[in-house]
Design an enzyme around this catalytic site. Structure first.
Site, short mmCIF file in Angstrom:
data_model
loop_
_atom_site.label_atom_id
_atom_site.label_comp_id
_atom_site.label_asym_id
_atom_site.label_seq_id
_atom_site.Cartn_x
_atom_site.Cartn_y
_atom_site.Cartn_z
N SER A 110 52.62 32.85 37.74
CA SER A 110 52.29 32.14 38.97
C SER A 110 53.51 32.10 39.89
CB SER A 110 51.76 30.74 38.64
OG SER A 110 51.12 30.16 39.76
N GLU A 241 48.35 39.93 40.33
CA GLU A 241 47.22 39.01 40.19
C GLU A 241 47.10 38.19 41.46
OE1 GLU A 241 47.01 35.42 39.19
OE2 GLU A 241 49.10 34.91 38.78
N HIS A 308 45.66 33.89 36.32
CA HIS A 308 45.15 32.53 36.22
C HIS A 308 43.82 32.40 35.49
CE1 HIS A 308 48.29 31.98 39.24
NE2 HIS A 308 48.20 30.68 39.04
#
Length: 337
Positions: A110, A241, A308
């Site tokens: 992240s 991502e 995620h």
């Protein structure tokens, strides 16, 4: 050359919050994670930033960088795992001491991927994109998540293979964690934009597109300089991502990266599963991948184990990756050379 740290049981792991920390209501999560890490044979040192959260960050940028710099220099701390991601890690980059980074693993994803990618690009130190500290607090770990320990324990010169998971988590249910934290209910299916089996190899780089995009055009996002200084000119394999962006925003970012030269000498791209990728005016995420594949003339694999929607593989920025995907599954072999 790339510099690879090495994880061993009994070592001490520093836990910091270079992005977001834990508000008081979530302090129990930190304690659970610490207990599990200790039971798995590791010592832990918890930084002060971990215990606070205000104004979208654990602490002011200079304090976050000071704690990170200190842990990277402290001889009694062997590796670092941030508690989790957040929003404003990029603020601390200008205060990070890139010239004095000891050979330690830094593991996370992240917002943490901003720090990981910047470190590898600027210093040649391999970094690990994988589970956050709180993701491994369960009584057990699923096979894909648990691989982080084996990956980080791979010796320089050796290789390790990770295979696609069998099931993944579609939605988070934080109030009802399972024994492995995640709710793995959906069948994993890796896909290729060509519909055929694909294979490619190169130096692995990547992270969360929502945040690493902001490295483009900065001293922390010099992909060409990294290839010239630290590799033998091998092509790059990118993994990405998407946490929150719709398809048009995703497309804009990828075009910007292309124009900035990030995809020069690119062998292929992997995209993780995402609950985002919302279509705009019938413009689907597959359209984004197809356009990029045609423009770059490269294979693209998507819905892989990254990001995620856990579980996720542990990808090493800087390692040589051999990617094979087709018939709904796939594998990634990483060589530490």
């Amino acid at each position: 050359m790339i510099y690879y740290p090495l994880l061993a049981k009994g070592e001490t792991i520093g836990i910091s919050a270079p992005s977001s920390g834990a508000p008081e209501a979530l302090h129990y999560v930190v304690r659970e994670s610490t207990l599990r890490m200790n039971k798995r044979g590791f010592q832990t040192v918890i930084g002060e930033t971990v215990w606070s959260q205000n104004k979208a960050a654990s602490a002011p940028a200079k304090l976050r960088a000071k704690e990170f710099n200190s842990m990277m220099k402290e001889q009694s701390i062997d590796h670092l795992i941030p508690i989790w991601g957040g929003e404003l890690l990029i603020e601390m980059l200008e205060y990070t001491d890139f010239k004095k980074l000891d050979k330690k693993w830094i593991l996370g994803y992240s917002d943490t991927s901003v720090l990981l990618l910047a470190i590898t690009l600027k210093t040649g130190l391999a970094t690990a994109h994988g589970p956050n500290f709180v993701d491994v607090r369960g009584e057990q770990m699923d096979e894909t998540t648990a691989k982080w320990m084996e990956v980080l324990a791979t010796k320089e010169g050796d290789s390790i293979v990770q295979k696609a998971s069998s099931k993944y988590q579609k939605e988070w249910d934080h109030a009802n964690p399972t024994s492995c934290i995640f709710h793995l209910t959906e069948n994993t299916e890796w896909k290729t934009i060509s519909g055929e089996e694909e294979s490619f190899n190169g130096r692995l780089l990547g992270g969360c597109l929502d945040v690493i995009r902001h490295l483009v055009g900065t001293p922390y996002g010099d992909v060409a300089g990294f290839r010239e200084q630290f590799t033998l000119g091998e092509p790059v394999v990118w993994y990405f991502e998407n946490d929150q962006m719709n398809t048009t925003e995703l497309r804009r970012i990828l075009v910007q990266m292309k124009l900035a030269g990030w995809f020069n000498e690119c062998a292929g791209i992997m995209f993780g599963r995402s609950a985002a990728n919302g279509p705009v005016d019938n413009y689907e995420v597959k359209d984004v991948y197809l356009a990029l594949a045609e423009e770059l003339g490269i294979p693209i694999v998507y819905d892989i184990d990254c990001g995620h929607q856990p579980p996720q593989m542990t990808f090493i920025n800087g390692a040589v990756a051999e990617v094979t995907a087709g018939k709904g599954t796939g594998k990634v072999k990483q060589s530490f050379k």
